[in-house]
Design a protein around this motif. Structure first.
Motif, PDB file in Angstrom:
ATOM      1  N   GLU A 120      12.297   9.224  -1.436  1.00 52.66           N
ATOM      2  CA  GLU A 120      12.912  10.337  -0.710  1.00 52.66           C
ATOM      3  C   GLU A 120      11.906  11.455  -0.422  1.00 52.66           C
ATOM      4  N   GLN A 121      11.061  11.769  -1.383  1.00 55.03           N
ATOM      5  CA  GLN A 121      10.057  12.817  -1.177  1.00 55.03           C
ATOM      6  C   GLN A 121       9.060  12.416  -0.093  1.00 55.03           C
ATOM      7  N   LEU A 122       8.621  11.156  -0.125  1.00 52.90           N
ATOM      8  CA  LEU A 122       7.699  10.688   0.903  1.00 52.90           C
ATOM      9  C   LEU A 122       8.364  10.715   2.274  1.00 52.90           C
ATOM     10  N   ALA A 123       9.604  10.287   2.328  1.00 53.55           N
ATOM     11  CA  ALA A 123      10.334  10.291   3.601  1.00 53.55           C
ATOM     12  C   ALA A 123      10.425  11.707   4.163  1.00 53.55           C
ATOM     13  N   ASN A 129       0.811  -1.218   0.000  1.00 52.78           N
ATOM     14  CA  ASN A 129       0.000   0.000   0.000  1.00 52.78           C
ATOM     15  C   ASN A 129       0.840   1.262   0.000  1.00 52.78           C
ATOM     16  N   VAL A 130       1.889   1.295   0.791  1.00 57.87           N
ATOM     17  CA  VAL A 130       2.754   2.483   0.807  1.00 57.87           C
ATOM     18  C   VAL A 130       3.306   2.729  -0.592  1.00 57.87           C
ATOM     19  N   GLN A 162       1.122   6.387  -7.038  1.00 59.38           N
ATOM     20  CA  GLN A 162      -0.074   7.068  -7.543  1.00 59.38           C
ATOM     21  C   GLN A 162       0.062   8.581  -7.430  1.00 59.38           C
ATOM     22  N   GLN A 163       0.766   9.023  -6.394  1.00 59.88           N
ATOM     23  CA  GLN A 163       0.944  10.459  -6.168  1.00 59.88           C
ATOM     24  C   GLN A 163       2.206  11.007  -6.831  1.00 59.88           C
TER      25      GLN A 163
END
Length: 84
Positions: free
Chosen positions: A36-39, A23-24, A30-31
């Motif tokens: 790195e950006q999510l972190a 899921n992560v 999807q986004q």
């Protein structure tokens, strides 16, 4: 079969760890976000997201919430099978 053996072997492949990892990665892609950006959005180390997605690390409830918020989701969405 001993209870210890059963718990040891169950912990080697936890279905929630797999669901969370899938899921992560799915929501992140999807986004259009890199790991790195999510972190950065979640306030975790850049390598942590990759380790979670590869099921190499167990995640804390605290970090489930942080990652969910960073993805604009409710925490339960990261633990829910997409087949449900």
């Amino acid at each position: 079969m001993s209870q210890f053996w059963l718990m040891k072997n169950l912990s080697q492949k936890c279905i929630l760890v797999s669901i969370f990892a899938q899921n992560v990665k799915s929501y992140r892609l999807q986004q259009g976000l890199s790991q790195e950006q999510l972190a950065e959005r979640a306030g975790v180390h850049r390598t942590y997201i990759g380790m979670l997605e590869r099921e190499e690390k167990n995640v804390t409830i605290y970090n489930i919430e942080r990652i969910a918020i960073a993805l604009g989701l409710e925490a339960y969405q990261l633990l829910k099978s997409k087949n449900d």
